[in-house]
Design a protein around this motif. Sequence first.
Motif, short mmCIF file in Angstrom:
data_model
loop_
_atom_site.label_atom_id
_atom_site.label_comp_id
_atom_site.label_asym_id
_atom_site.label_seq_id
_atom_site.Cartn_x
_atom_site.Cartn_y
_atom_site.Cartn_z
N GLN A 62 10.56 -0.12 -11.48
CA GLN A 62 9.36 -0.67 -11.75
C GLN A 62 8.15 -0.61 -10.97
O GLN A 62 7.11 -0.22 -11.62
N VAL A 63 8.49 -0.15 -9.68
CA VAL A 63 7.49 0.49 -8.62
C VAL A 63 7.23 1.92 -8.95
O VAL A 63 5.91 2.24 -8.91
N ASN B 282 3.34 5.94 -10.83
CA ASN B 282 3.21 7.03 -11.64
C ASN B 282 1.97 6.76 -12.65
O ASN B 282 1.10 7.73 -12.92
N ALA B 283 1.85 5.73 -12.99
CA ALA B 283 0.74 5.34 -13.90
C ALA B 283 -0.47 5.31 -12.95
O ALA B 283 -1.65 5.39 -13.67
N ARG B 284 -0.56 5.54 -11.91
CA ARG B 284 -1.85 5.65 -11.22
C ARG B 284 -1.96 7.05 -10.26
O ARG B 284 -2.73 7.11 -9.37
N ARG C 160 -4.35 9.49 -0.95
CA ARG C 160 -5.24 8.13 -1.55
C ARG C 160 -4.43 7.03 -1.37
O ARG C 160 -3.14 6.79 -2.11
N MET C 161 -4.59 5.90 -0.81
CA MET C 161 -3.77 4.61 -0.71
C MET C 161 -4.12 4.01 -1.92
O MET C 161 -5.39 3.78 -2.23
N GLY D 142 0.85 -1.21 -0.02
CA GLY D 142 0.08 -0.16 -0.01
C GLY D 142 0.83 1.26 0.11
O GLY D 142 1.88 1.33 0.91
N PHE D 143 0.53 2.08 -1.09
CA PHE D 143 1.47 3.24 -1.25
C PHE D 143 0.63 4.76 -1.05
O PHE D 143 -0.77 4.46 -1.43
N HIS D 144 0.98 5.67 -0.27
CA HIS D 144 0.39 7.07 -0.32
C HIS D 144 1.49 7.96 -0.13
O HIS D 144 2.77 7.62 0.33
#
Length: 152
Positions: free
Chosen positions: A112-113, A118-120, A126-127, A82-84
């Motif tokens: 790659q992460v 970036n694509a999101r 927002r998580m 989970g990223f934010h």
Amino acid sequence: MKFITGVLAAVLLLAGMGASHAVVRIGEDRGGRIGTYVDRYQEVRSSGEMVIIDGLCASACTIVLGAIPRDKICVTSHAALGFHAAWDLDEDGRAITNPEATHMLYSMYPPQVKRWINARGGLTSRMIYLRGKELMSMYHPCFLDARASTQH
């Protein structure tokens, strides 16, 4: 004689199970202070331990991706990252985005992460979750064994 041979075999087996065979299991880790995770993962990296991600690894926990070599990380089918954006509390106790800490966090991730983030839309309040086939395409799968210890 059989007893001595058995004891000797057990000692040799245990002696062969050095740090390279140890594992750290990340289960349900919702993150915390960035500095705590940087320190924790520097110790894991120095030990040479394998990291198994087997559940949620969110927020500062995801620093593992930049701190530990990719070949020392594996993921199970239960893994979710989970990223934010990083945040602080203002004087009223409300969460506010910290751009400097967010940039530092983002800079730790492998290419790659970063592309996936970036694509999101990047790191925001927002998580966003990386899991399933997408995650498995970036990290190799692993299988749990009895030597795994949960790291919180």
